[in-house]
Design a protein around this motif. Structure first.
Motif, PDB file in Angstrom:
ATOM      1  N   ASN A 122       2.865   1.481  -3.482  1.00 19.49           N
ATOM      2  CA  ASN A 122       1.969   1.812  -4.598  1.00 19.49           C
ATOM      3  C   ASN A 122       1.548   3.278  -4.544  1.00 19.49           C
ATOM      4  O   ASN A 122       1.467   3.951  -5.577  1.00 19.49           O
ATOM      5  CB  ASN A 122       0.734   0.907  -4.564  1.00 19.49           C
ATOM      6  N   ALA A 123       1.279   3.762  -3.340  1.00 19.84           N
ATOM      7  CA  ALA A 123       0.899   5.174  -3.210  1.00 19.84           C
ATOM      8  C   ALA A 123       2.050   6.089  -3.612  1.00 19.84           C
ATOM      9  O   ALA A 123       1.860   7.082  -4.326  1.00 19.84           O
ATOM     10  CB  ALA A 123       0.454   5.468  -1.782  1.00 19.84           C
ATOM     11  N   TRP A 124       3.256   5.757  -3.180  1.00 16.76           N
ATOM     12  CA  TRP A 124       4.418   6.559  -3.549  1.00 16.76           C
ATOM     13  C   TRP A 124       4.676   6.507  -5.049  1.00 16.76           C
ATOM     14  O   TRP A 124       5.028   7.523  -5.663  1.00 16.76           O
ATOM     15  CB  TRP A 124       5.658   6.063  -2.795  1.00 16.76           C
ATOM     16  N   VAL A 163       2.528   6.230  -7.412  1.00 18.95           N
ATOM     17  CA  VAL A 163       1.569   7.114  -8.076  1.00 18.95           C
ATOM     18  C   VAL A 163       2.032   8.565  -7.980  1.00 18.95           C
ATOM     19  O   VAL A 163       1.895   9.345  -8.929  1.00 18.95           O
ATOM     20  CB  VAL A 163       0.170   6.946  -7.444  1.00 18.95           C
ATOM     21  N   VAL A 164       2.606   8.930  -6.848  1.00 20.25           N
ATOM     22  CA  VAL A 164       2.956  10.325  -6.598  1.00 20.25           C
ATOM     23  C   VAL A 164       4.246  10.728  -7.307  1.00 20.25           C
ATOM     24  O   VAL A 164       4.314  11.793  -7.927  1.00 20.25           O
ATOM     25  CB  VAL A 164       3.082  10.575  -5.074  1.00 20.25           C
ATOM     26  N   ARG A 210       0.839  -1.206   0.000  1.00 23.18           N
ATOM     27  CA  ARG A 210       0.000   0.000   0.000  1.00 23.18           C
ATOM     28  C   ARG A 210       0.871   1.253   0.000  1.00 23.18           C
ATOM     29  O   ARG A 210       0.617   2.207  -0.728  1.00 23.18           O
ATOM     30  CB  ARG A 210      -0.918   0.000   1.214  1.00 23.18           C
ATOM     31  N   SER A 211       1.938   1.257   0.814  1.00 23.73           N
ATOM     32  CA  SER A 211       2.830   2.415   0.867  1.00 23.73           C
ATOM     33  C   SER A 211       3.539   2.621  -0.460  1.00 23.73           C
ATOM     34  O   SER A 211       3.552   3.729  -1.019  1.00 23.73           O
ATOM     35  CB  SER A 211       3.858   2.238   1.984  1.00 23.73           C
ATOM     36  N   TYR A 220      -5.521   6.842   0.259  1.00 25.58           N
ATOM     37  CA  TYR A 220      -4.207   7.023   0.873  1.00 25.58           C
ATOM     38  C   TYR A 220      -3.206   7.740  -0.037  1.00 25.58           C
ATOM     39  O   TYR A 220      -2.408   8.551   0.451  1.00 25.58           O
ATOM     40  CB  TYR A 220      -3.669   5.669   1.331  1.00 25.58           C
ATOM     41  N   PRO A 221      -3.189   7.505  -1.357  1.00 25.62           N
ATOM     42  CA  PRO A 221      -2.228   8.238  -2.205  1.00 25.62           C
ATOM     43  C   PRO A 221      -2.343   9.755  -2.102  1.00 25.62           C
ATOM     44  O   PRO A 221      -1.338  10.461  -2.247  1.00 25.62           O
ATOM     45  CB  PRO A 221      -2.570   7.745  -3.614  1.00 25.62           C
ATOM     46  N   CYS A 222      -3.542  10.285  -1.845  1.00 26.84           N
ATOM     47  CA  CYS A 222      -3.665  11.745  -1.747  1.00 26.84           C
ATOM     48  C   CYS A 222      -2.985  12.255  -0.480  1.00 26.84           C
ATOM     49  O   CYS A 222      -2.554  13.419  -0.434  1.00 26.84           O
ATOM     50  CB  CYS A 222      -5.120  12.178  -1.811  1.00 26.84           C
ATOM     51  N   VAL A 268      -0.143  10.859   0.719  1.00 27.29           N
ATOM     52  CA  VAL A 268       1.272  10.872   0.312  1.00 27.29           C
ATOM     53  C   VAL A 268       1.549  12.087  -0.577  1.00 27.29           C
ATOM     54  O   VAL A 268       2.571  12.768  -0.442  1.00 27.29           O
ATOM     55  CB  VAL A 268       1.634   9.561  -0.420  1.00 27.29           C
ATOM     56  N   ARG A 269       0.627  12.376  -1.489  1.00 29.23           N
ATOM     57  CA  ARG A 269       0.811  13.524  -2.388  1.00 29.23           C
ATOM     58  C   ARG A 269       0.866  14.832  -1.610  1.00 29.23           C
ATOM     59  O   ARG A 269       1.687  15.705  -1.885  1.00 29.23           O
ATOM     60  CB  ARG A 269      -0.314  13.563  -3.423  1.00 29.23           C
TER      61      ARG A 269
END
Length: 1010
Positions: free
Chosen positions: A626-628, A630-631, A623-624, A691-693, A695-696
């Motif tokens: 994948n979110a990073w 994307v960002v 999850r961490s 969650y990606p937002c 990290v963004r």
């Protein structure tokens, strides 16, 4: 609210009510409550027309008027067109309220050549489609592409959109448009067959193409108004477009339809304005035809009718005559005059209160302790260098402009360089250097040399807002969780600062010179001015290290740690509490803290390796990562770090040193802080989709904001990350974010909206202002960041290398008022906002500001009230800081994990401090004061003039409705000082709450024989 609803419900009334509350007392809140009450009674979707003079105010207030709805329904309610001409072809929202935010110029244009315009191409194309169906013979007789005007390639796209709209148009729209044309062009006086009317339309069209198209658009607005009539019309700050109401008496079918509606009863009309009528007109203004009392009585006529107006005129005349006798009478003869004046005042209140409500702070602050304005004098002594600037400006000006030099010199820093070509004194002139003159030069700028600028006000402002305070990355919270330290310990009571000036050249000049002072204090001069921001220190490279760990919103740390719940909120107590909770979380993952040997106790792997290994163990790595991914997208070095995080080895044990690093990052890592703060206000923060937002926000919002040479230099530290970690704890960033997100969560729903909103506040692009170099035509551009100009102040964009300077000042790029306002209403840069009267009305600046500086005093007390009302508003910073001081112990006495301290504080405050009348605790609170700052110059008059302006406020209220107002004011001002308190008690009080209290007190039994 109840008074307005009563006015709307009274049988036979005009259904019109004016909320004239003092600036900052929540007129929008009253309007919201009225809309909510009407929507519950309607039994169908309530249609609201909200008319405001400007898109900024409309955009700000439109969602506020329906915030009582559920979030999903509120989004539907505000998803409506902003032009009346588009209402009929838009699908009504599927909500209990449909609110249309309109502007007078675009939706209710006057029928005059100066006001009519062709509008947007798509509007003209749609009008053509309607006209073709309503009167098919008109367009073929007009020149080809008659409706196209100056549209070029976009015209054919507009035609395609118009054809689609006409196909989707509601039944009967063409018939309504035909009827609207008949009413709009009633002067043609055609009652016979349609072709005759169509022929007259053709003749009229050929006389004036643009005016005719403008009237076709007016007819479309009328047809849409008939199609979707409002249930309630809200006119916000209507004094700015007063002519809209004055057109009712003229032959204007559009206004007649708006105010009378389609049914038996007219729509409810709610007017909002702190200054709905001119309170005062001087002798000179009256000689020019201005009659304040006539304007007031015209408004009374509009609200209540001619009968009430005539009676009000008679009673106001008697009231004024009585006041004149009262102030001139001997003290022994005053009592009967006071009784008579009080009776006349009560009669006027009874006459006007059914249609006008005005609440002022004065009536609620008595008995509230010290609520007098906090006036701070800023010593501003002139020096020899200041006089040299004045002499230079006088000597360099044309003879006929020399008299203007004093006004510019007293207001504009470096006037010969800052005044643009829009000012006559500097138009077509190049001011030359003068011996002994301190000026901005390229050398001074490029060397980043600190300069003592030759301007007394600027030096005084720099003393109260020094570079050391302006360089901090955020201001102190109102509810600190622990004692602030470092620079924040001294900044505890400092806030942002709102500055008002007279000339448009002043805001950018002040903002850029103050920002330059911050750069000169903190930026390494070896790089020079142009390259100061070229290098960034916080970036990913190689395996996960302190940078990635610092800005990683670790789900594991967020879930398992919350410093706000520590029983002991000292620095050591917080670390003990977080260490304890981390050990429990590690134990749940079967990760031990090993001390079995010296080697193991001393091991200290990178925090990035430790944290990524723990997430592998907890099953959170994918999850961490994948979110990073994307960002960071295509950043190669960042992708390498993300891949290394994904491939990290699970951790089985950690050393005591590694545990202490985890404690530090759990408390102070920006990524964890922002994630935990969001989680308190949005339950979906850690969901896999949202969650990606987070990290963004951390990586693309907070990280680039902090990666600033000024901020990093000011907070210090062995490395950029070490400095940031120390600063987030010293300045309690998590409490700051919790407070800000609590404020914003009232209008933003869910983590995506909150994160996007906060990221927008952090993303303010550095602005700038170009000074004129003395003796040459080149421009010297300074950046604006810690301080920014607002509104229509001149601001220059960066010039491309070799590009010539703009020929005229109007060619300069505009500042971005919406972006600046959003950033100023956050705890981050800018700290100083400098503006002219453009920032006085309708906009909120109170969220993180409780200081207003009068760089130049206004000419009248109404403008003074408008200025100070920008920061003296609902839930303003001065209120929150007082609440935080009074209730801190109660808030943290019963802490619960993942709960926002500000939500707890709000609940406690409303339970304990709420009073009848609704102003406490969020509008008025003992000892909660905004600070007004005025420059105190030797032999200057500003401090005295400020006091006079404040004293004039209640005298102006006594002159309401009186002719020859200046004469009356002079008589009142010269009266016996003992009479002034009596006069203050005799001022008109139209506060619905207090009038209801007095009425209830009179009706209550005395208690005898009960």
């Amino acid at each position: 609210m109840n008074a307005a609803l009563a006015a709307f419900a009274t049988k036979g009334s005009r259904r019109r009510y004016l909320v004239a509350d003092e600036v900052g007392l929540g007129k929008t809140v009253v309007a919201r409550d009225v809309v909510e009450a009407l929507s519950r009674k309607a039994g169908r979707p309530l249609v609201v027309y909200y008319i405001a003079n400007g898109s900024a105010v409309a955009h700000q207030n439109k969602p506020r008027l329906v915030e009582f709805l559920e979030k999903a329904e509120m989004k539907k309610a505000v998803r409506t067109p902003d032009r009346l001409s588009l209402v009929a072809v838009s699908t009504p929202p599927d909500a209990s309220v449909a609110i249309y935010a309109l502007s007078p110029d675009t939706s209710f244009p006057r029928n005059s050549r100066s006001s009519l315009s062709g509008g947007k191409a798509v509007e003209r194309a749609f009008v053509g489609q309607l006209l073709q169906r309503a009167y098919p013979s008109v367009l073929p007789k007009l020149p080809t592409n008659f409706l196209q005007l100056q549209a070029t390639s976009g015209w054919y796209g507009a035609l395609a959109v118009a054809r689609k709209r006409i196909d989707d148009a509601p039944p009967g729209l063409v018939a309504r448009y035909r009827d609207a044309l008949q009413r709009e062009f009633a002067e043609l006086k055609i009652s016979g067959a349609a072709p005759s009317f169509a022929g007259r339309l053709v003749d009229l069209a050929l006389l004036n193409q643009r005016a005719f198209i403008g009237r076709l658009r007016r007819a479309l607005c009328l047809a849409c108004l008939i199609h979707q009539p409002p249930d309630i019309i809200i006119l916000d700050e209507f004094q700015k477009y007063r002519d809209l109401l004055e057109r009712e008496e003229s032959v204007d079918p559009l206004m007649a339809q708006l105010l009378k509606g389609n049914g038996k009863r007219p729509p409810a009309l709610l007017l909002l304005s702190a200054t709905p009528y001119r309170l005062f007109a001087s002798r000179w203004e009256e000689s020019q035809g201005v009659q304040a009392h006539r304007e007031f009585f015209e408004l009374v006529d509009f609200l209540a009718g001619d009968e009430v107006k005539v009676e009000a005129q008679a009673r106001f005349k008697a009231f004024g005559d009585n006041l004149r006798l009262l102030v001139q009478a001997p003290s022994a003869e005053r009592t009967p005059l006071i009784v008579e004046a009080a009776a006349l005042r009560d009669q006027l209140q009874a006459l006007l209160s059914p249609v006008i409500g005005r609440t002022e702070r004065d009536g609620f602050t008595r008995g509230h302790g010290n609520l007098e304005p906090n006036l701070r004098r800023l010593p501003a002594a002139s020096e020899v260098a200041d006089v040299a600037v004045y002499r230079h400006l006088v000597r360099s000006s044309e003879p006929k402009r020399k008299a203007d030099a004093l006004a510019y010199w007293s207001s504009v820093p470096l006037p010969a360089q800052a005044l643009g070509r829009r000012y006559a004194i500097s138009r077509d002139r190049i001011f030359k250097p003068m011996r002994g003159l301190t000026a901005l030069t390229r050398r001074r700028r490029d060397q980043l040399a600190p300069v003592k600028w030759p301007d007394a006000k600027l030096r005084a402002l720099a003393a109260t807002a020094p570079a050391e305070k302006l360089a901090l990355p955020w201001i102190a919270p109102s509810l600190p969780w622990w004692d602030l330290s470092g620079a924040w310990a001294e900044q505890n009571q400092e806030t942002k600062l709102l500055l008002f000036s007279r000339f448009k050249a002043t805001p950018p000049a002040v903002a850029s010179l103050l920002s330059f002072g911050v750069e000169a204090r903190w930026i390494d001069r070896r790089g020079g001015y142009e390259k100061a921001y070229a290098r960034r220190k916080i970036k990913l490279s190689g395996p996960p290290g302190p940078v990635m760990a610092a800005f990683h919103p670790s789900i594991w740390l967020i879930r398992n740690t919350d410093p706000a719940t520590a029983p002991d909120l000292s620095g050591a107590g917080v670390r003990r509490w977080v260490r304890k909770t981390l050990k429990e979380a590690l134990r749940a993952l079967r990760i031990d803290v090993v001390r079995s040997s010296v080697k193991k106790r001393k091991r200290r792997r990178s925090i990035g390796r430790v944290l990524s290994g723990i997430e592998q163990r907890a099953g959170l790595t994918e999850r961490s990562a994948n979110a990073w991914a994307v960002v960071v997208e295509h950043d190669r070095m960042a992708k390498t770090s993300v891949q290394a995080w994904r491939e990290a080895e699970p951790v089985n044990w950690i050393s005591p040193r590694e545990l202490e690093d985890l404690v530090t990052y759990a408390i102070a890592a920006p990524g964890v802080i922002v994630g935990r703060a969001l989680w308190r206000h949005a339950a979906d923060t850690l969901n896999i989709d949202t969650y990606p937002c987070v990290v963004r926000l951390s990586w693309q919002g907070l990280r680039p904001y902090l990666d600033n040479p000024i901020l990093l230099s000011a907070i210090g530290g062995a490395s950029a990350v070490d400095g940031i970690l120390a600063a987030t704890f010293a300045g309690n960033l998590e409490s700051v974010l919790d407070e800000h997100l609590w404020i914003r969560s009232s209008s933003q729903e869910g983590v995506e909206a909150l994160a996007k909103d906060l990221q927008s506040s952090l993303r303010l692009v550095t602005g700038g202002f170009s000074f004129h170099a003395l003796g040459e035509s080149e421009r010297l551009r300074l950046r604006c960041h810690a301080a920014m100009p607002f509104g229509d102040a001149e601001a220059a964009p960066p010039l491309k290398a070799g590009a010539p300077a703009p020929e005229i000042e109007e060619d300069l790029g505009p500042v971005r008022p919406d972006e600046i306002r959003q950033s100023f209403n956050s705890p981050f840069w800018p700290y100083i906002l400098a503006t002219t009267s453009v920032g006085q009305e309708g906009l909120d600046f109170h969220t993180w500001c409780s200081r207003v500086v009068h760089w130049d005093l206004p000419s009248n007390p109404l403008d003074l009230e408008q200025r100070e009302g920008r920061i003296q508003r609902y839930g303003g910073l001065s209120i929150r800081r007082r609440l935080g001081s009074v209730m801190r112990d109660d808030v943290f006495a019963d802490c619960k994990a993942a709960a926002s301290p500000w939500r707890r504080l709000a609940s406690i405050a409303e339970a304990r401090l709420a009073e009848k009348g609704g102003l406490s605790p969020w509008w008025i609170l003992p000892e909660a004061r905004v600070t007004r700052e005025v420059f105190d110059r030797p032999f200057g008059r500003d401090v005295h003039r400020y006091q006079v302006l404040r004293e004039q406020r209640f005298l102006y209220r006594l002159a309401l409705g009186q002719p020859n107002q200046e004469d009356l004011l002079e008589i009142l001002a010269k009266s016996d000082p003992e009479v002034l308190p009596v006069l203050q008690e005799l001022t008109l009080d139209l506060c619905p709450f207090r009038l209801a209290q007095k009425k209830a007190a009179k009706a209550a039994p005395s208690g005898r024989g009960a």
